[in-house]
Design an enzyme around this catalytic site. Structure first.
Site, PDB file in Angstrom:
ATOM      1  N   ASP A  37       0.837  -1.202   0.000  1.00  0.00           N
ATOM      2  CA  ASP A  37       0.000   0.000   0.000  1.00  0.00           C
ATOM      3  C   ASP A  37       0.871   1.251   0.000  1.00  0.00           C
ATOM      4  OD1 ASP A  37      -2.077  -1.686   0.075  1.00  0.00           O
ATOM      5  OD2 ASP A  37      -2.783  -1.160   2.111  1.00  0.00           O
ATOM      6  N   ALA A  38       1.966   1.177   0.762  1.00  0.00           N
ATOM      7  CA  ALA A  38       2.847   2.349   0.873  1.00  0.00           C
ATOM      8  C   ALA A  38       3.482   2.646  -0.486  1.00  0.00           C
ATOM      9  CB  ALA A  38       3.917   2.095   1.925  1.00  0.00           C
ATOM     10  N   TYR A  40       2.259   1.921  -3.394  1.00  0.00           N
ATOM     11  CA  TYR A  40       1.201   2.438  -4.261  1.00  0.00           C
ATOM     12  C   TYR A  40       0.944   3.918  -3.944  1.00  0.00           C
ATOM     13  CZ  TYR A  40      -3.447   2.886  -6.392  1.00  0.00           C
ATOM     14  OH  TYR A  40      -4.519   3.294  -7.125  1.00  0.00           O
ATOM     15  N   ASP A  41       0.864   4.227  -2.644  1.00  0.00           N
ATOM     16  CA  ASP A  41       0.620   5.614  -2.233  1.00  0.00           C
ATOM     17  C   ASP A  41       1.703   6.549  -2.750  1.00  0.00           C
ATOM     18  OD1 ASP A  41      -1.669   4.936  -1.007  1.00  0.00           O
ATOM     19  OD2 ASP A  41      -0.853   4.897   1.042  1.00  0.00           O
ATOM     20  N   SER A  86     -34.452  -7.018 -20.284  1.00  0.00           N
ATOM     21  CA  SER A  86     -34.256  -7.799 -19.063  1.00  0.00           C
ATOM     22  C   SER A  86     -34.405  -9.265 -19.426  1.00  0.00           C
ATOM     23  CB  SER A  86     -35.238  -7.381 -17.985  1.00  0.00           C
ATOM     24  OG  SER A  86     -36.535  -7.595 -18.448  1.00  0.00           O
ATOM     25  N   LEU A  87     -34.241 -10.127 -18.462  1.00  0.00           N
ATOM     26  CA  LEU A  87     -34.289 -11.561 -18.743  1.00  0.00           C
ATOM     27  C   LEU A  87     -35.619 -12.147 -18.319  1.00  0.00           C
ATOM     28  CD1 LEU A  87     -30.782 -12.569 -17.366  1.00  0.00           C
ATOM     29  CD2 LEU A  87     -31.484 -12.598 -19.759  1.00  0.00           C
ATOM     30  N   GLU A 117     -23.731 -18.309 -15.903  1.00  0.00           N
ATOM     31  CA  GLU A 117     -23.060 -17.349 -15.016  1.00  0.00           C
ATOM     32  C   GLU A 117     -23.899 -17.133 -13.765  1.00  0.00           C
ATOM     33  OE1 GLU A 117     -22.816 -13.748 -17.354  1.00  0.00           O
ATOM     34  OE2 GLU A 117     -22.275 -14.957 -19.104  1.00  0.00           O
ATOM     35  N   LYS A 119     -26.062 -14.840 -11.361  1.00  0.00           N
ATOM     36  CA  LYS A 119     -26.862 -13.624 -11.538  1.00  0.00           C
ATOM     37  C   LYS A 119     -26.591 -12.754 -10.314  1.00  0.00           C
ATOM     38  CE  LYS A 119     -31.428 -12.166 -12.934  1.00  0.00           C
ATOM     39  NZ  LYS A 119     -31.781 -11.202 -11.906  1.00  0.00           N
ATOM     40  N   ASP A 121     -26.857  -9.851  -7.740  1.00  0.00           N
ATOM     41  CA  ASP A 121     -28.014  -9.075  -7.300  1.00  0.00           C
ATOM     42  C   ASP A 121     -27.595  -7.634  -7.017  1.00  0.00           C
ATOM     43  OD1 ASP A 121     -30.603  -8.636  -6.739  1.00  0.00           O
ATOM     44  OD2 ASP A 121     -30.633  -9.679  -4.820  1.00  0.00           O
ATOM     45  N   ARG A 140     -30.083   1.387 -16.229  1.00  0.00           N
ATOM     46  CA  ARG A 140     -30.964   0.781 -17.227  1.00  0.00           C
ATOM     47  C   ARG A 140     -32.172   1.684 -17.511  1.00  0.00           C
ATOM     48  NH1 ARG A 140     -35.381  -2.560 -16.816  1.00  0.00           N
ATOM     49  NH2 ARG A 140     -35.721  -3.788 -18.693  1.00  0.00           N
ATOM     50  N   GLU A 180     -23.155  -5.484 -13.740  1.00  0.00           N
ATOM     51  CA  GLU A 180     -23.968  -5.300 -12.546  1.00  0.00           C
ATOM     52  C   GLU A 180     -23.107  -4.625 -11.485  1.00  0.00           C
ATOM     53  OE1 GLU A 180     -27.035  -6.316 -13.024  1.00  0.00           O
ATOM     54  OE2 GLU A 180     -27.970  -6.667 -11.071  1.00  0.00           O
ATOM     55  N   TYR A 232     -20.731  -8.418 -17.466  1.00  0.00           N
ATOM     56  CA  TYR A 232     -21.173  -9.730 -17.926  1.00  0.00           C
ATOM     57  C   TYR A 232     -21.440  -9.803 -19.437  1.00  0.00           C
ATOM     58  CZ  TYR A 232     -25.690  -7.470 -17.018  1.00  0.00           C
ATOM     59  OH  TYR A 232     -26.737  -6.591 -16.987  1.00  0.00           O
ATOM     60  N   LYS A 318     -34.029 -18.471 -11.253  1.00  0.00           N
ATOM     61  CA  LYS A 318     -34.013 -17.798  -9.950  1.00  0.00           C
ATOM     62  C   LYS A 318     -34.019 -18.824  -8.816  1.00  0.00           C
ATOM     63  CE  LYS A 318     -35.301 -13.444 -10.156  1.00  0.00           C
ATOM     64  NZ  LYS A 318     -35.459 -12.326  -9.693  1.00  0.00           N
ATOM     65  N   CYS A 412     -48.620  -6.499  31.610  1.00  0.00           N
ATOM     66  CA  CYS A 412     -48.565  -7.713  30.788  1.00  0.00           C
ATOM     67  C   CYS A 412     -49.867  -7.881  30.000  1.00  0.00           C
ATOM     68  CB  CYS A 412     -48.324  -8.913  31.694  1.00  0.00           C
ATOM     69  SG  CYS A 412     -48.479 -10.487  30.834  1.00  0.00           S
ATOM     70  N   CYS A 415     -51.728 -11.160  31.720  1.00  0.00           N
ATOM     71  CA  CYS A 415     -52.267 -11.193  33.083  1.00  0.00           C
ATOM     72  C   CYS A 415     -52.431  -9.809  33.697  1.00  0.00           C
ATOM     73  CB  CYS A 415     -51.368 -12.048  33.979  1.00  0.00           C
ATOM     74  SG  CYS A 415     -49.778 -11.263  34.293  1.00  0.00           S
ATOM     75  N   CYS A 430     -42.730  -9.809  32.121  1.00  0.00           N
ATOM     76  CA  CYS A 430     -43.869  -9.776  33.027  1.00  0.00           C
ATOM     77  C   CYS A 430     -43.343 -10.296  34.356  1.00  0.00           C
ATOM     78  CB  CYS A 430     -44.977 -10.686  32.490  1.00  0.00           C
ATOM     79  SG  CYS A 430     -46.195 -11.061  33.755  1.00  0.00           S
ATOM     80  N   CYS A 435     -48.409 -15.633  36.073  1.00  0.00           N
ATOM     81  CA  CYS A 435     -48.978 -15.248  34.770  1.00  0.00           C
ATOM     82  C   CYS A 435     -49.275 -16.516  33.959  1.00  0.00           C
ATOM     83  CB  CYS A 435     -47.977 -14.361  34.027  1.00  0.00           C
ATOM     84  SG  CYS A 435     -48.428 -14.056  32.319  1.00  0.00           S
TER      85      CYS A 435
END
Ligand code: IVH
Length: 642
Positions: A37-38, A40-41, A86-87, A117, A119, A121, A140, A180, A232, A318, A412, A415, A430, A435
């Protein structure tokens, strides 16, 4: 700036951008970083510094340009070059086979393959590239026109701002891909946690969170949302002859394509592959609601064509839905055997995973206020691993203003007794031990499978028995006579006899089952078995102090306190005497001292033992007829030091 300097700067800028793009691809698309990371930074900082110094050399496809400046007033509309259809959905293997039959009829032969593949969500998006540069991204919408959400999409690091050239083909001058955009489960949890901390309404599910994030008018805010994408498919023709090959090429160009894709020769294999995902999808980091099945060869897409709504060359399968939307009509309160008050949602009946749901658990009042659930709300319910579905969220946007905030009452509902919420507990209770709801609950618990396993003693019968004052607690069950039962409504002589026989049989249930059936708070099946093993008999357990109980590894301070408290209650004493009279097992079978070597001898154990825990050693002493004590006195026969 002189030409020479400009050339040197340009060269370094290009070098940095290429390197950063490569590392972005490794990190965000292949998820296999090649530098720290360093490291890359350092590259990013150098690039930012150079671009700040030479603003005329900044380019829109630079890796530093993911977040744009000012918030938008609203989204402009984009007309899709190719409509975003859409499908058609299928929900069963039989429907998948019907789809395959249609394909076979239309093509006139079985010479075709499928690509299957996951799907994902999330939210469908279109990405347009001109000369390899990302120029426009849209939702869409209605399929013909969508919102221009380019600025937000640019913030998704796995969307390349500039494409890589694949080995085998040139980059097309114009390329449109579809994919997606989604939020991972972890990203969704994190986002909702932050929102909860800030008192903002929570998103119902990752899909809603992704949709909400893409529609933010300020891309600086969108950049903070953990959005991701799977591409996709390409709508631009001519990349390759087949969909499967296209996906490989898209991956080579730098797009994130889902690795779980398969080329399969026939529908039987497709069904098999879909089946294999039904459960394993739970292990994925993101949500899938099904599988997408596509014909591989593009020329066959042409042949099959499309209806107004969906292509004939693809279909979705589905998985059974685990969520549904319905109206919360009321909140009822259930009082459990310990007096705990549980709110239950009464719902407008709705289909979910093959059954009609009209109730859902709301857990406790904190949960109701945390999710801001009101009577009259439209709610999302979910069936998880549990049998009873739960309310996951409220669709606040559908509120009419007539919804009612719910509050646990002071008395309650069964009771009328006082309701209190003990500090540090999530449930109100209660406080009236008499009760009827608590009495019925404790009797049902006593007769349940893991306890005394008394068949035929269901809630309706127990309520009748308590209501008619035939019994006041579970020990009274054993004084019931067949004629008492037979005289009850909806009870025949045969059912009455069955219950009496079941009661008789229950007397030979082991001591541990009885101990569990007593309903001591926090003592579950496993703890009851442990206590039965260690103490051997009810008297020994009743005599045990909180400190002694806590010495047992499986017994924490809470269980120790409630166990000791249970046996200090005079009511318990009366119940146990009734049970003794009835002849149930109040001692473990092994505690019948076959070996009486310690008969009437009292032991005191101190310190740590090497081969046993102290409780185990004490258990053995009792099993062999002896007694144990925690302090040395005149009655002590043996002191065992660790
Ligand atoms: S192919 C003609 N493949 O599912 C449409 N769609 O109604 C071709 N989706 O909102 C779509 N994962 O965004 C395709 N691997 C996948 C998909 C996928 C998710 C979404 C798509 C659309 C819906 C289909």
């Amino acid at each position: 700036m002189g030409n020479v300097t400009e050339n040197i700067v340009m060269e370094r800028l290009n070098e940095l951008r290429t390197q950063i793009r490569h590392h972005d691809y490794c990190y965000y698309v292949r998820t296999m970083p090649e530098i720290s990371d360093a490291g890359y930074d350092r590259l990013i900082r150098e690039l930012e510094a150079l671009e700040a110094r030479y603003p005329e050399l900044a380019t829109p496809d630079s890796p530093t340009q993911r977040v744009s400046g000012e918030p938008l007033e609203g989204f402009t509309q984009v007309t899709h070059a190719v409509p975003m259809l859409s499908l058609a959905n299928t929900y069963s293997k039989a429907e998948l086979k019907e789809f395959d039959d249609r394909v076979y009829k239309l093509l006139g032969h079985r010479n075709y393959e499928y690509v299957v593949e996951l799907k994902i969500d999330g939210v469908a998006v279109a990405l347009v590239y001109e000369e390899g540069l990302f120029v426009r991204g849209s939702t869409r919408g209605d399929g013909v026109r969508g919102d221009d959400i380019t600025a937000n999409l640019r913030t998704i690091h796995s969307i390349p701002l500039r494409l890589r050239k694949p080995k085998s083909i040139a980059l097309p001058p114009l390329l449109e891909v579809r994919g997606e955009a989604y939020l991972s489960r972890a990203g969704f949890e994190r986002l909702n946690q932050e929102r909860e901390d800030e008192g903002q309404p929570l998103f119902a599910n990752p899909r809603n969170a992704a949709a909400g994030s893409l529609k933010l008018l300020n891309s600086k805010l969108a950049a903070q949302r953990p959005l991701n994408i799977f591409v996709y498919g390409a709508v631009t023709a001519g990349l390759a002859d087949t969909h499967f090959r296209s996906l490989d090429l898209l991956e080579e160009m730098g797009f994130r394509v889902n690795p779980h894709r398969k080329l399969l020769p026939n529908v039987a294999k497709v069904v098999e592959y879909c089946d294999s995902w039904e459960d394993s999808r739970e292990q994925l980091e993101y949500e899938t609601d099904g599988m997408v099945i596509k014909i591989n060869l593009y020329s066959q897409h042409e042949q099959l064509g499309a209806t107004a709504k969906s292509p004939r060359w693809a279909i979705s399968y589905k998985f059974p839905a685990r969520q549904a939307t319905t109206k919360l009509q009321d909140i009822k309160l259930q009082v459990g055997r310990t007096g705990a008050i549980t709110p239950v949602a009464i719902l407008e009946p709705v289909e979910l995973s093959g059954s009609t749901i009209s109730k859902a658990t709301l857990h406790n009042e904190d949960e109701i206020s945390r999710k801001d659930i009101r009577i009259g709300d439209r709610v999302i319910i979910e069936k998880g691993g549990e049998i009873i579905p739960k309310v996951v969220a409220v669709i606040t946007s559908l509120r009419t203003g007539g919804e009612k905030v719910f509050q646990i009452p002071d008395s309650c509902p069964v009771c009328g007794g006082k309701v209190e919420r003990p500090p540090e507990e999530v449930a109100s209770r209660c406080t009236n031990p008499l009760c009827p709801a608590q009495v019925v609950g404790s009797i049902l618990h006593f007769s349940s499978k893991n306890a005394m396993d008394i068949e035929g003693l269901g809630p309706a019968l127990v309520e009748q028995l308590v209501g008619n004052r035939l019994i006041a607690d579970y020990a009274d069950l054993y004084s019931l006579r067949q004629e008492d039962l037979a005289a009850l409504e909806r009870m025949g002589g045969k059912s009455a006899r069955n219950v009496i026989e079941a009661l008789e049989r229950s007397k030979s249930r082991p001591f541990s089952a009885l101990l569990f059936g007593l309903g001591i708070r926090h003592v579950g099946v496993v703890a009851a078995e442990k206590l039965a093993d260690l103490f051997g008999a009810i008297e020994a357990l009743a005599d045990a102090s909180v400190i002694k109980l806590q010495e047992i590894s499986e017994v924490g301070p809470v269980m120790a306190k409630s166990t000791s408290g249970f046996f200090r209650d005079p009511q318990t004493f009366r119940i146990i005497e009734k049970l003794r009279q009835a002849g149930v097992k109040l001692a473990a079978d092994t505690s019948i001292p076959v070996d009486t070597r310690f008969q009437d001898k009292t032991f005191v154990f101190t310190g740590e033992l090497t081969d046993f825990t102290r409780s185990q050693a004490e258990g053995l002493v009792k099993q062999w007829g002896g007694k144990t004590s925690s302090s040395v006195s005149r009655k002590t026969d043996f002191v065992v030091t660790g």
